[in-house]
Design a protein around this motif. Structure first.
Motif, PDB file in Angstrom:
ATOM      1  N   THR A 166      69.440 -56.720  -7.340  1.00 30.72           N
ATOM      2  CA  THR A 166      68.524 -55.591  -7.374  1.00 30.72           C
ATOM      3  C   THR A 166      67.295 -56.001  -8.165  1.00 30.72           C
ATOM      4  OG1 THR A 166      70.384 -54.043  -7.332  1.00 30.72           O
ATOM      5  CG2 THR A 166      68.239 -53.170  -7.984  1.00 30.72           C
ATOM      6  N   CYS A 167      66.127 -55.889  -7.537  1.00 34.11           N
ATOM      7  CA  CYS A 167      64.865 -56.241  -8.200  1.00 34.11           C
ATOM      8  C   CYS A 167      64.026 -54.988  -8.387  1.00 34.11           C
ATOM      9  CB  CYS A 167      64.074 -57.252  -7.362  1.00 34.11           C
ATOM     10  SG  CYS A 167      64.564 -58.943  -7.650  1.00 34.11           S
ATOM     11  N   SER A 168      63.504 -54.812  -9.589  1.00 35.69           N
ATOM     12  CA  SER A 168      62.640 -53.664  -9.879  1.00 35.69           C
ATOM     13  C   SER A 168      61.253 -54.158 -10.244  1.00 35.69           C
ATOM     14  CB  SER A 168      63.215 -52.835 -11.031  1.00 35.69           C
ATOM     15  OG  SER A 168      64.504 -52.370 -10.708  1.00 35.69           O
ATOM     16  N   SER A 169      60.240 -53.519  -9.657  1.00 34.90           N
ATOM     17  CA  SER A 169      58.849 -53.835  -9.968  1.00 34.90           C
ATOM     18  C   SER A 169      58.109 -52.520 -10.101  1.00 34.90           C
ATOM     19  CB  SER A 169      58.222 -54.692  -8.853  1.00 34.90           C
ATOM     20  OG  SER A 169      56.877 -54.996  -9.164  1.00 34.90           O
ATOM     21  N   ARG A 174      64.146 -52.884  -4.904  1.00 33.87           N
ATOM     22  CA  ARG A 174      64.642 -53.369  -3.626  1.00 33.87           C
ATOM     23  C   ARG A 174      65.940 -54.141  -3.831  1.00 33.87           C
ATOM     24  NH1 ARG A 174      60.761 -57.115  -5.175  1.00 33.87           N
ATOM     25  NH2 ARG A 174      61.036 -59.265  -4.421  1.00 33.87           N
ATOM     26  N   VAL A 175      66.790 -54.036  -2.834  1.00 37.52           N
ATOM     27  CA  VAL A 175      68.086 -54.711  -2.862  1.00 37.52           C
ATOM     28  C   VAL A 175      68.039 -55.852  -1.860  1.00 37.52           C
ATOM     29  CG1 VAL A 175      70.550 -54.461  -2.416  1.00 37.52           C
ATOM     30  CG2 VAL A 175      69.292 -52.601  -3.525  1.00 37.52           C
ATOM     31  N   SER A 259      62.173 -56.367   8.219  1.00 39.29           N
ATOM     32  CA  SER A 259      63.238 -56.724   7.271  1.00 39.29           C
ATOM     33  C   SER A 259      62.734 -57.744   6.250  1.00 39.29           C
ATOM     34  CB  SER A 259      64.449 -57.286   8.022  1.00 39.29           C
ATOM     35  OG  SER A 259      65.017 -56.314   8.872  1.00 39.29           O
ATOM     36  N   VAL A 260      61.965 -58.735   6.733  1.00 39.29           N
ATOM     37  CA  VAL A 260      61.415 -59.750   5.829  1.00 39.29           C
ATOM     38  C   VAL A 260      60.451 -59.092   4.848  1.00 39.29           C
ATOM     39  CG1 VAL A 260      60.060 -61.876   5.668  1.00 39.29           C
ATOM     40  CG2 VAL A 260      61.711 -61.583   7.533  1.00 39.29           C
ATOM     41  N   GLN A 261      59.641 -58.153   5.334  1.00 33.44           N
ATOM     42  CA  GLN A 261      58.705 -57.429   4.467  1.00 33.44           C
ATOM     43  C   GLN A 261      59.439 -56.717   3.336  1.00 33.44           C
ATOM     44  OE1 GLN A 261      56.856 -54.062   6.317  1.00 33.44           O
ATOM     45  NE2 GLN A 261      55.556 -53.593   4.556  1.00 33.44           N
ATOM     46  N   GLU A 262      60.538 -56.062   3.669  1.00 34.38           N
ATOM     47  CA  GLU A 262      61.303 -55.324   2.655  1.00 34.38           C
ATOM     48  C   GLU A 262      61.926 -56.267   1.628  1.00 34.38           C
ATOM     49  OE1 GLU A 262      64.096 -52.816   4.609  1.00 34.38           O
ATOM     50  OE2 GLU A 262      62.563 -51.595   5.595  1.00 34.38           O
ATOM     51  N   MET A 263      62.458 -57.388   2.102  1.00 36.53           N
ATOM     52  CA  MET A 263      63.060 -58.343   1.161  1.00 36.53           C
ATOM     53  C   MET A 263      62.017 -58.988   0.258  1.00 36.53           C
ATOM     54  SD  MET A 263      66.142 -60.190   3.316  1.00 36.53           S
ATOM     55  CE  MET A 263      65.349 -60.311   4.918  1.00 36.53           C
ATOM     56  N   MET A 264      60.830 -59.247   0.812  1.00 37.51           N
ATOM     57  CA  MET A 264      59.772 -59.882   0.031  1.00 37.51           C
ATOM     58  C   MET A 264      59.089 -58.901  -0.926  1.00 37.51           C
ATOM     59  SD  MET A 264      59.451 -63.156   0.944  1.00 37.51           S
ATOM     60  CE  MET A 264      57.758 -63.745   0.851  1.00 37.51           C
TER      61      MET A 264
END
Length: 294
Positions: A166-169, A174-175, A259-264
């Motif tokens: 889990t990354c928070s900015s 985003r997971v 999907s790539v956009q969400e992960m990045m």
């Protein structure tokens, strides 16, 4: 202007929930403007007008600032004066018509899949440091996160059982999933290497340096450079190279852009589109080399 900058940064932090890196970037840009205005004998922010701000942009161009740096500075200035207009009830915004230079989007440097594989094999896993380095490299390539996000991961941010981080900015979270290779490396690190690095200290950070403290960006950059040299990789490599490689390899293997956009963590899909363009260029090269009537 110093007080206004501090007030603006406080607003970003407390109201907008921006990340520390964003706040540092805004503050750096605005302090550069402040120094320029001081040299122009401007004593208060109320004296700033459109002519002065345009002069500052021309000053940056004369000093050969990169177009990307000028563009970022203009974005910071516009956000700053928009904030002042709202809080001071100004009728006119001196930064309203500032225009950023056009930035040509360059294709990012990426590694081939074979080069990534060779790089990830470089750390020797007979030491705690080597085990840690392998885990960090594997996780960075497996998730495509930024190096600042990698070194900020805490123990609670990683779920080894289900295979995601889990990354928070700021306000965004985003997971991101990761595969078995990264899972094995992180588990190996957690089984003993982390405790060895930590010693008698306590820390919630996932990755630690040899003193048991949090890893720094510079520290990881040096680690990556040394392994790239050991692997014989010729191109200049940074942590962002692995991030770009992650995205490019996903697209090459059929991943959809959303999907790539969400992960990045890209706010605009046009930023992610560049990886599709890279894939099309590769297909075009293959076609031109192989088709009999090219």
């Amino acid at each position: 202007m110093k007080c206004e900058i501090e007030e603006f940064i406080g607003y970003l932090h407390n109201t907008r929930g921006t990340s520390k890196n964003t706040e540092v970037s805004y503050e750096r840009d605005l302090k550069k403007l402040e120094r320029f205005l001081t040299e122009e004998k401007i004593e208060s922010v109320e004296q700033v007008n459109a002519t002065l701000l345009n002069s500052y942009v021309m000053y940056m161009e004369r000093k050969n600032f990169a177009a990307s740096s000028i563009s970022r500075s203009i974005a910071s200035i516009r956000a700053f004066f928009h904030f002042l207009c709202q809080t001071r009830s100004w009728k006119e915004n001196p930064a309203e018509h500032l225009k950023a230079p056009k930035i040509e989007k360059k294709m990012p440097g990426i590694l081939t899949i074979d080069e990534v594989d060779l790089l990830l094999k470089q750390p020797r896993e007979n030491t705690a440091k080597g085990i840690r380095d392998r885990a960090m490299l594997e996780l960075l390539y497996a998730t495509g996160i930024r190096v600042s996000e990698l070194i900020s991961l805490t123990l609670k941010d990683i779920n080894l059982k289900l295979g995601y981080i889990t990354c928070s900015s700021g306000e965004k979270e985003r997971v991101i999933p990761f595969g078995s290779a990264a899972k094995r490396s992180v588990e190996h690190y957690m089984e003993g290497a982390r405790a060895e690095l930590l010693g008698s200290q306590e820390s919630e950070m996932l990755f630690l340096n040899c003193s048991g403290k949090s890893m720094s960006r510079q520290g990881f950059w040096k680690v990556l450079k040394s392994y790239a040299e050991a692997a014989g990789i010729q191109q200049d490599i940074t942590p962002h190279t692995l991030r770009h490689s992650f995205a490019a390899h996903l697209v090459q293997n059929g991943a959809d852009l959303k999907s790539v956009q969400e992960m990045m963590g890209h706010s605009d899909i046009s930023t992610t589109q560049i990886y599709m363009n890279m894939n099309m260029n590769k297909i075009r090269d293959v076609y031109m080399k192989a088709h009999p009537r090219r």
